[in-house]
Each structure stands twice: as C-alpha cells, then as structure tokens.
Design an enzyme around this catalytic site. Structure first.
Site, PDB file in Angstrom:
ATOM      1  N   ASN A   5      -2.992   1.433  52.106  1.00 34.62           N
ATOM      2  CA  ASN A   5      -2.236   0.442  52.999  1.00 34.62           C
ATOM      3  C   ASN A   5      -0.699   0.793  53.071  1.00 34.62           C
ATOM      4  O   ASN A   5      -0.181   0.978  52.172  1.00 34.62           O
ATOM      5  CB  ASN A   5      -2.318  -1.002  52.369  1.00 34.62           C
ATOM      6  CG  ASN A   5      -1.761  -1.980  53.008  1.00 34.62           C
ATOM      7  OD1 ASN A   5      -1.423  -3.229  52.668  1.00 34.62           O
ATOM      8  ND2 ASN A   5      -1.502  -1.938  54.269  1.00 34.62           N
ATOM      9  N   ASN A   8       5.059  -6.644  60.061  1.00 37.33           N
ATOM     10  CA  ASN A   8       3.691  -5.919  60.378  1.00 37.33           C
ATOM     11  C   ASN A   8       4.245  -4.806  61.709  1.00 37.33           C
ATOM     12  O   ASN A   8       5.473  -5.003  61.990  1.00 37.33           O
ATOM     13  CB  ASN A   8       2.797  -7.090  61.147  1.00 37.33           C
ATOM     14  CG  ASN A   8       2.336  -7.697  59.991  1.00 37.33           C
ATOM     15  OD1 ASN A   8       1.610  -7.312  58.901  1.00 37.33           O
ATOM     16  ND2 ASN A   8       2.025  -8.971  60.097  1.00 37.33           N
ATOM     17  N   CYS A  25       2.956  -9.716  51.262  1.00 36.42           N
ATOM     18  CA  CYS A  25       2.079  -8.408  51.523  1.00 36.42           C
ATOM     19  C   CYS A  25       2.130  -7.837  50.031  1.00 36.42           C
ATOM     20  O   CYS A  25       3.149  -7.365  49.275  1.00 36.42           O
ATOM     21  CB  CYS A  25       3.297  -7.279  52.217  1.00 36.42           C
ATOM     22  SG  CYS A  25       2.202  -5.883  52.390  1.00 36.42           S
ATOM     23  N   GLY A  26       0.591  -7.984  49.638  1.00 38.74           N
ATOM     24  CA  GLY A  26       0.545  -7.772  48.217  1.00 38.74           C
ATOM     25  C   GLY A  26       0.665  -6.253  47.849  1.00 38.74           C
ATOM     26  O   GLY A  26       1.318  -5.808  46.977  1.00 38.74           O
ATOM     27  N   ASN A  39      -5.146 -13.337  58.901  1.00 38.85           N
ATOM     28  CA  ASN A  39      -5.848 -12.189  58.328  1.00 38.85           C
ATOM     29  C   ASN A  39      -7.344 -12.308  58.202  1.00 38.85           C
ATOM     30  O   ASN A  39      -7.637 -13.427  57.716  1.00 38.85           O
ATOM     31  CB  ASN A  39      -5.345 -11.726  57.160  1.00 38.85           C
ATOM     32  CG  ASN A  39      -3.802 -11.262  57.186  1.00 38.85           C
ATOM     33  OD1 ASN A  39      -3.416 -10.253  57.803  1.00 38.85           O
ATOM     34  ND2 ASN A  39      -2.993 -12.367  56.912  1.00 38.85           N
ATOM     35  N   CYS A  52      -5.841  -4.514  51.868  1.00 41.05           N
ATOM     36  CA  CYS A  52      -4.907  -5.535  51.967  1.00 41.05           C
ATOM     37  C   CYS A  52      -4.935  -6.448  50.712  1.00 41.05           C
ATOM     38  O   CYS A  52      -5.762  -7.004  50.372  1.00 41.05           O
ATOM     39  CB  CYS A  52      -5.281  -6.432  53.177  1.00 41.05           C
ATOM     40  SG  CYS A  52      -4.355  -7.754  53.434  1.00 41.05           S
ATOM     41  N   THR A  57      -3.426  -9.134  49.902  1.00 38.13           N
ATOM     42  CA  THR A  57      -3.384 -10.671  49.970  1.00 38.13           C
ATOM     43  C   THR A  57      -4.779 -10.982  50.261  1.00 38.13           C
ATOM     44  O   THR A  57      -5.005 -11.910  50.022  1.00 38.13           O
ATOM     45  CB  THR A  57      -2.330 -11.219  50.919  1.00 38.13           C
ATOM     46  OG1 THR A  57      -2.150 -10.477  52.149  1.00 38.13           O
ATOM     47  CG2 THR A  57      -0.795 -11.223  50.432  1.00 38.13           C
TER      48      THR A  57
HETATM   49  N1  LIG Z   1      -0.775  -8.540  57.728  1.00 40.24           N
HETATM   50  C1  LIG Z   1      -0.572  -9.546  56.820  1.00 40.24           C
HETATM   51  C2  LIG Z   1       0.713  -9.006  55.745  1.00 40.24           C
HETATM   52  C3  LIG Z   1       0.385  -7.729  55.110  1.00 40.24           C
HETATM   53  C4  LIG Z   1      -0.693  -8.067  54.191  1.00 40.24           C
HETATM   54  C5  LIG Z   1      -1.189  -6.731  53.326  1.00 40.24           C
HETATM   55  N2  LIG Z   1      -0.993  -5.439  53.930  1.00 40.24           N
HETATM   56  C6  LIG Z   1      -1.181  -7.188  52.075  1.00 40.24           C
HETATM   57  O1  LIG Z   1      -1.199  -5.990  51.302  1.00 40.24           O
HETATM   58  O2  LIG Z   1      -1.045  -8.175  51.736  1.00 40.24           O
HETATM   59  C7  LIG Z   1       0.074 -10.680  57.469  1.00 40.24           C
HETATM   60  O3  LIG Z   1       0.456 -10.730  58.709  1.00 40.24           O
HETATM   61  O4  LIG Z   1       0.086 -11.840  56.854  1.00 40.24           O
END
Ligand SMILES: N[C@H](CCC[C@H](N)C(=O)O)C(=O)O
Length: 288
Positions: free
Chosen positions: A17, A66, A75-76, A196, A223, A225
């Site tokens: 990611n 984003n 964003c985890g 998401n 991802c 989260t």
């Molecule tokens: N696209 C997600 C944010 C990044 C989440 C993802 N990159 C993670 O690692 O949590 C959103 O719009 O809520």
C-alpha cells in the site's frame, strides 16, 4: 509557487500500500487536496499521502490524502509507516498520533520494521458509518450488485474504523471483478461519504483473505483499515474469533479486536522505498 516546491518526502509502503510521507514539522503547510492529486498525477504515484505535523495533545499529528485528492480520517498501513519513521528518529518504541478520527497509539512490534497500531474502537451505527438511511442491523445491509433475482454480491457488513467500509462475504475473492464493481459501490448513494469496498473470504476461524477497492484510490495491494473492518465484522457475525490473520494481495496483517475496551490492534510491516524532493513544476501544473 507552493511552499512544498523542493520540499523533502519519503516514499514508503505497508504491504505494498503505497504511502508518500511529508514531514511538515519544519513549518511548511500541508498540501491541499488538489496539490496531493497533482503530485500523484505527475508520476510520483501513491495510494495515500500522509503528513507528519506537530501536535499539542499527541507526539505528532497527521493528515491523510487519497490519490484522488480527498482528505480522509484513517489509514492503517500509512499510520504504521509514519510511526516507524518517528520511532527511528526518536529512539522510542511507543507513541501517539493525532488523526481526524482521534488519537491513536503505535508501538514497535517484536520483529524489525513491524508496528502495532491501536486503531481505536469500531462504530456500527448506521449514522456512524455513515449510511444514507436507517439500518437497524449493519451486520448485513440491503445492497446488492447484479440481477435482482440472482445478485452477484449482496448483504455487506458495514463498519466505521475511522473511515467507512462495506465488506461483502464471498466464497472466492478472485471470482468477482472488484475493479468493475468497486467504483459503482464506492460511489453508491447509500454511502453519503463514499466507502471502501472489500471482498472477504473466511478460510478458518482465525483467517480471512481480503481484496479491497479503496475509496479515493481504487484497487490497492493492501488496506489496513479494511483489514480491521473485515476482522471486526467477521467476529460480529460469528464467522471468526476476535484474533485473525488477514491476508491481502500484498501480504498478511494480524488483527486483534480486544474484548476489554473494544479497541482494534493491527500489526504489520513497514517498508521504506526512497527519498526525494518535490519538483516545483508539479505545483505549477507544468509537470509531465
Ligand atoms: N482509502 C481510505 C484511506 C486509506 C485506507 C488504507 N490505505 C489503509 O491502510 O487503511 C479511505 O478513503 O478511507
């Protein structure tokens, strides 16, 4: 000319990611959403851009963009990346991070370049996800893709883990074209803040395979989260226990949904890729 012209950045990833980190503790202003999108569109591609900023009530603060320029609250994978960077700098093994979703705690994991983040407690109320209409039970909401009498995907679980998620339970994550369904579902009117979208395949009481279409970023290799959201939704619907290994295309994350305080603990790796400075042309729109 943007104050970010010639400013330093660090490119990292969490299980693939892609995270672009910009340390603004030198007083430089955070990028605007359009500037974040312009950076990505110039060829310095990322899934999320995350800042490191001073905070009064935590060790640092961060803002999350984003690659479509939308600013979001969680964003985890990126939180693990910035936590690791700051811990390397300060020599600490625990720290707090102020996000728009609240203050998170990060701790160094037992293995090198591994971080555990306490992502806080999930929210399940329809207005907390948020959803556009009342659903008394968000473990399975009325949403489907495909013919009315033979839906291809249906009855997702909805969860907020600092950002909105819809998780569809499938027998095989590779049997569905998430690249086609993802944008339809991300932008479905049932999600007033978009969402998401994940396909989740439970393979054991402690194992989930996951594929994710990210709001504002599209298909990603991982991802964090979404892994958290899928893990708590699986436990909540009795598909798994409260500790699971979530295998994403980029690799595994361990998620534990702690019973004592309902907090979600996410553990996984971080990778550093390269450092650089922003090309001024990016901000004047003349970059390739
Ligand atoms: N696209 C997600 C944010 C990044 C989440 C993802 N990159 C993670 O690692 O949590 C959103 O719009 O809520």
């Amino acid at each position: 000319m943007s104050a970010l012209a010639n400013h330093a950045f660090v490119k990292m990833n969490g299980l693939g990611n892609e995270i672009l980190v910009v340390d603004l503790r030198d007083g430089a202003p955070a990028p605007t959403g359009p500037e974040a999108k312009a950076i990505h569109d110039s060829g310095l591609t990322f899934d999320q851009l995350m800042t490191i900023e001073p905070a009064r009530d935590a060790d640092i603060a961060t803002r999350i963009f984003n690659n479509d320029g939308s600013e979001v609250s969680a964003c985890g994978n990126g939180t693990r990346c910035i936590a690791w960077l700051v811990m390397q700098e300060t020599g600490t093994s625990k720290m707090t991070i102020r996000t728009r979703a609240g203050i998170l705690t990060a701790a160094a994991g037992s293995a090198p370049k591994t971080i555990t983040v306490d992502m806080g407690a999930p929210k399940f109320g329809w207005q907390d996800i948020p959803l556009a209409e009342e659903f008394r039970d968000t473990r399975a909401i009325e949403l489907q893709i495909g013919p009315i009498d033979a839906p291809v995907l249906h009855s997702p679980s909805a969860v907020n883990v600092g950002n909105p998620h819809a998780i569809f339970w499938v027998d095989d994550v590779n049997a569905h074209d998430l690249g086609r369904f993802g944008p339809l579902l991300e932008n479905h009117p049932i999600f007033p803040e978009r969402a998401n979208i994940s396909l989740a395949q439970v393979t054991a009481p402690d194992a989930i395979t996951l594929k994710v279409w990210e709001r504002g970023a599209g298909l990603t290799l991982a991802c964090g989260t979404a892994a958290c959201a899928a893990a708590v939704a699986a436990a909540r619907t009795k598909r798994t226990g409260r500790s699971v290994n979530v295998t994403l295309p980029g690799g595994p994350l361990h998620i534990h949904w702690r019973e004592s305080d309902d907090h979600i603990l996410m553990t996984g790796p971080v990778e550093t890729e390269f450092e650089g400075t922003f090309d001024p042309a990016v901000f004047s729109g003349s970059a390739a």
